[in-house]
Design an enzyme around this catalytic site. Structure first.
Site, PDB file in Angstrom:
ATOM      1  N   LEU A   1      11.310 -20.526  -4.579  1.00 11.57           N
ATOM      2  CA  LEU A   1      10.380 -19.548  -3.987  1.00 11.57           C
ATOM      3  C   LEU A   1       9.012 -19.734  -4.644  1.00 11.57           C
ATOM      4  CD1 LEU A   1       9.831 -16.918  -2.264  1.00 11.57           C
ATOM      5  CD2 LEU A   1      10.336 -15.644  -4.348  1.00 11.57           C
TER       6      LEU A   1
ATOM      7  N   ASP B  79       0.826  -1.206   0.000  1.00 10.70           N
ATOM      8  CA  ASP B  79       0.000   0.000   0.000  1.00 10.70           C
ATOM      9  C   ASP B  79       0.863   1.260   0.000  1.00 10.70           C
ATOM     10  OD1 ASP B  79      -2.274   1.485   0.024  1.00 10.70           O
ATOM     11  OD2 ASP B  79      -2.791   1.093   2.122  1.00 10.70           O
TER      12      ASP B  79
ATOM     13  N   HIS C 299       2.830   3.165  -8.895  1.00 12.92           N
ATOM     14  CA  HIS C 299       2.648   1.724  -9.156  1.00 12.92           C
ATOM     15  C   HIS C 299       3.867   1.153  -9.895  1.00 12.92           C
ATOM     16  CE1 HIS C 299      -1.296   1.961  -7.551  1.00 12.92           C
ATOM     17  NE2 HIS C 299      -1.849   2.604  -8.573  1.00 12.92           N
TER      18      HIS C 299
HETATM   19  C1  FPP Z   1      -1.989   0.135  -3.219  1.00 12.44           C
HETATM   20  O1  FPP Z   1      -1.482   1.447  -3.214  1.00 12.44           O
HETATM   21  C2  FPP Z   1      -1.417  -0.590  -4.320  1.00 12.44           C
HETATM   22  C3  FPP Z   1      -2.130  -1.166  -5.339  1.00 12.44           C
HETATM   23  C4  FPP Z   1      -3.601  -1.111  -5.415  1.00 12.44           C
HETATM   24  C5  FPP Z   1      -1.451  -1.834  -6.449  1.00 12.44           C
HETATM   25  C6  FPP Z   1      -0.290  -2.687  -6.095  1.00 12.44           C
HETATM   26  C7  FPP Z   1       0.359  -3.085  -7.360  1.00 12.44           C
HETATM   27  C8  FPP Z   1       1.681  -3.061  -7.617  1.00 12.44           C
HETATM   28  C9  FPP Z   1       2.713  -2.728  -6.612  1.00 12.44           C
HETATM   29  C10 FPP Z   1       2.190  -3.342  -8.980  1.00 12.44           C
HETATM   30  C11 FPP Z   1       1.921  -4.671  -9.577  1.00 12.44           C
HETATM   31  C12 FPP Z   1       2.326  -5.844  -8.798  1.00 12.44           C
HETATM   32  C13 FPP Z   1       3.023  -6.921  -9.245  1.00 12.44           C
HETATM   33  C14 FPP Z   1       3.029  -8.156  -8.457  1.00 12.44           C
HETATM   34  C15 FPP Z   1       3.805  -6.923 -10.497  1.00 12.44           C
HETATM   35  P1  FPP Z   1      -2.494   2.658  -3.414  1.00 12.44           P
HETATM   36  O2  FPP Z   1      -2.515   3.023  -4.831  1.00 12.44           O
HETATM   37  O3  FPP Z   1      -3.820   2.319  -2.833  1.00 12.44           O
HETATM   38  O4  FPP Z   1      -1.787   3.765  -2.566  1.00 12.44           O
HETATM   39  P2  FPP Z   1      -2.505   4.974  -1.792  1.00 12.44           P
HETATM   40  O5  FPP Z   1      -3.242   4.345  -0.650  1.00 12.44           O
HETATM   41  O6  FPP Z   1      -1.347   5.794  -1.355  1.00 12.44           O
HETATM   42  O7  FPP Z   1      -3.392   5.660  -2.765  1.00 12.44           O
END
Ligand code: FPP
Length: 247
Positions: free
Chosen positions: A136, A25, A42
């Site tokens: 893994l 997050d 992201h």
């Molecule tokens: C939450 O941060 C994150 C996500 C909804 C996406 C997570 C995805 C990735 C890290 C990339 C893809 C993953 C892989 C396995 C290749 P947020 O956007 O909700 O952050 P915020 O709360 O600060 O808005």
């Protein structure tokens, strides 16, 4: 001599074969703090995934489960949803060689039926490409929600009961676990959530019954393998202290 100094005491089995699950997050905030679009966060998040996957075996992690896209994430802007899907596709295409080199088996959990056919094909492909690897076990949750997973499992069990394939009295913990998306995984010992939020957010609801949670204020795009090592050190010392009396 205290009990935990007795040499014949086995070290906890969790010490080097850990299942760690991560709620990654804070990507959006990381980008906003710099005045950049959320997708940049992201993208940086994907780099952190790469780093953690590479470091996991050395950290004693055997199973790594990552929450990449939840059933609730569809509510985000079309641009962000499409951006995330495209990052996932690119990750799969770009990573195949490296995953095989590093002995990583990649699998997915979540409901695939709502995903683009092209992405589903890629997911099936990488699962086959990496199926012989055992160093893994990497699991990525896409269109995943704990309640949705349990609901789908219940539907499947109910239909088997209706067809007379299983008796209602045979429905127990083990049978339910076998019908979940995670049937191939042990339960996680540890669930880490970055960015300071202290919610479970519908992640691994059934599987986390006995998991330890660690919430760190670090935003995911800043989260390094060293941060994970520090969390694991604390987790292991807690495990050792309670090892003798745990039930
Ligand atoms: C939450 O941060 C994150 C996500 C909804 C996406 C997570 C995805 C990735 C890290 C990339 C893809 C993953 C892989 C396995 C290749 P947020 O956007 O909700 O952050 P915020 O709360 O600060 O808005």
């Amino acid at each position: 001599m205290t009990l935990d100094q007795i040499p014949s005491m086995p070290s906890p089995p969790a010490a080097s074969n850990l299942h760690v699950a991560v709620i990654m997050d804070g990507n959006g905030r990381w980008a906003a703090n710099r005045g950049w679009p959320r997708l940049v966060g992201h993208r940086k998040g994907v780099e952190r995934v790469r780093g953690l996957v590479e470091a996991s075996p050395e950290l004693g992690i055997r199973y790594l489960t990552l929450y990449a896209f939840s059933t609730e994430n569809w509510k985000r802007s079309t641009e962000e949803v499409l951006g995330l899907m495209s990052l996932l596709s690119r990750y799969i295409k770009a990573e195949a060689k490296r995953l095989n080199k590093e002995g990583v088996r990649l699998r997915f959990i979540g409901d695939r039926t709502r995903l683009e056919p092209k992405l589903i094909k890629l997911m099936d492909w990488i699962e086959r490409q990496t199926e012989a690897n055992t160093r893994l076990f990497l699991t990525v949750a896409i269109n995943y929600g704990g309640r949705d997973e349990i609901t789908r499992a219940m539907r499947l069990i109910a239909s088997k009961v209706q067809k007379g394939e299983i008796l209602p009295s045979a429905v127990n913990d083990a049978l339910i676990a076998e019908h979940l998306d995670t049937s191939f995984l042990p339960d996680p010992e540890l669930i880490v959530r970055t960015s300071g939020e202290t919610r479970v957010s519908n992640f691994l609801l059934w599987q986390s019954a006995y998991s330890e949670y660690v919430f760190t204020p670090i935003l995911w795009p800043d989260f390094t393998p060293e941060n994970m090592r520090a969390i694991l050190d604390t987790f292991r010392s807690r495990e050792r202290r309670f090892g003798g009396v745990k039930t």
